[in-house]
Motif scaffolding. Structure first.
Motif, short mmCIF file in Angstrom:
data_model
loop_
_atom_site.label_atom_id
_atom_site.label_comp_id
_atom_site.label_asym_id
_atom_site.label_seq_id
_atom_site.Cartn_x
_atom_site.Cartn_y
_atom_site.Cartn_z
N UNK A 32 0.84 -1.20 0.00
CA UNK A 32 0.00 0.00 0.00
C UNK A 32 0.88 1.25 0.00
N UNK A 33 1.39 1.64 -1.16
CA UNK A 33 2.35 2.75 -1.22
C UNK A 33 1.72 4.08 -0.84
N UNK A 34 2.39 4.79 0.08
CA UNK A 34 1.98 6.12 0.48
C UNK A 34 3.23 6.98 0.62
N UNK A 35 3.16 8.20 0.15
CA UNK A 35 4.30 9.09 0.31
C UNK A 35 5.47 8.70 -0.57
N UNK A 36 6.62 9.28 -0.26
CA UNK A 36 7.81 9.04 -1.05
C UNK A 36 8.43 7.70 -0.69
N UNK A 37 9.05 7.06 -1.69
CA UNK A 37 9.72 5.78 -1.48
C UNK A 37 11.08 5.79 -2.16
N UNK A 38 12.03 5.14 -1.51
CA UNK A 38 13.35 4.93 -2.09
C UNK A 38 13.80 3.53 -1.71
N UNK A 39 14.20 2.75 -2.69
CA UNK A 39 14.64 1.38 -2.46
C UNK A 39 16.02 1.21 -3.06
N UNK A 40 16.95 0.60 -2.29
CA UNK A 40 18.30 0.46 -2.81
C UNK A 40 19.01 -0.75 -2.22
N UNK A 41 19.98 -1.24 -2.98
CA UNK A 41 20.87 -2.31 -2.53
C UNK A 41 22.10 -1.67 -1.92
N UNK A 42 22.47 -2.10 -0.72
CA UNK A 42 23.68 -1.60 -0.08
C UNK A 42 24.77 -2.67 -0.19
N UNK A 43 25.73 -2.50 -1.12
CA UNK A 43 26.80 -3.51 -1.27
C UNK A 43 27.65 -3.65 -0.01
N UNK A 44 27.84 -2.54 0.71
CA UNK A 44 28.66 -2.58 1.92
C UNK A 44 28.02 -3.47 2.99
#
Length: 225
Positions: free
Chosen positions: A105-117
């Protein structure tokens, strides 16, 4: 009431409005945080990919494989899942188990990322941080990627569907799905399992602290050694 009366009332009303706004904000964060990421398991085998959408068990008749998923709420901030794959064929199978996570249920801003570290995936949504991780036989995530949600169930997630290699994309802003994979060799009439979990909190340090405690708790974290 005197000259100061209206000013006092105005000040009280302003403070009440600010308090209400703060409570609404806190309530929003709390409610949003309870909306856990949705896990959709999948499997790659012999150049084909199969997804378990809205089901706890899937039979892949042409390959003689059965997938099952068991989800547990080990803690209010943790969702723990185990994906089982059973090989009922008479041949050894080289498979990839996939774990897709997306926000239902997406609301507002979203950021998705892979952290290699960190070798973790992070979903930032609704002022909360969701960390995705997993293990198979003591080994962490092998391959991982992040895709726009509309590409999630298409061939766009693959650099080579034939070889079972994901197309690497480290970050997506907006509606996104994260995917990671584990490599398994399953002998004939054998069952193997992969574990995955999501942890939510208000910041990265909080979710990492919760995971650290989880990994130390062998009773709550029943990995096979």
């Amino acid at each position: 009431m005197g000259k100061e009366g209206p000013n006092i009332i105005k000040k009280v009303v302003t403070e009440m409005n600010l308090a209400e706004q703060k409570n609404n904000k806190n309530s929003f964060v709390q409610n949003a945080s309870m909306e856990q990421l949705q896990l959709i398991p999948g499997i790659w085998v012999n150049g084909h990919c199969f997804w378990m959408q809205n089901q706890a068990e899937k039979v892949i008749y042409e390959e003689g494989l059965v997938m099952k998923v068991k989800q547990e709420q080990l803690h209010s901030r943790i969702r723990f899942s185990t994906v089982y794959v059973s090989n009922y064929s008479n041949q050894k199978k080289e498979v990839r188990i996939l774990a897709m996570h997306q926000y239902p249920n997406p609301l507002g801003e979203q950021l998705t990322f892979v952290s290699p570290t960190d070798n973790r995936i992070f979903h930032l949504a609704n002022k909360a941080v969701y960390m995705v991780n997993g293990q198979y036989n003591g080994i962490g995530m092998r391959d991982s990627t992040v895709m726009p949600q509309w590409n999630a169930f298409t061939d766009q997630i693959w650099s080579s569907l034939k070889r079972g290699t994901l197309k690497y994309q480290p970050m997506v802003k907006g509606l996104a799905a994260s995917i990671f994979m584990e490599y398994l060799t399953i002998e004939s009439h054998e069952t193997k399992k992969m574990n995955t979990w999501t942890i939510w909190g208000m910041n990265k340090n909080e979710v990492q602290s919760i995971e650290k405690a989880l990994l130390k708790n062998t009773l709550a974290f029943p990995f096979e050694k």
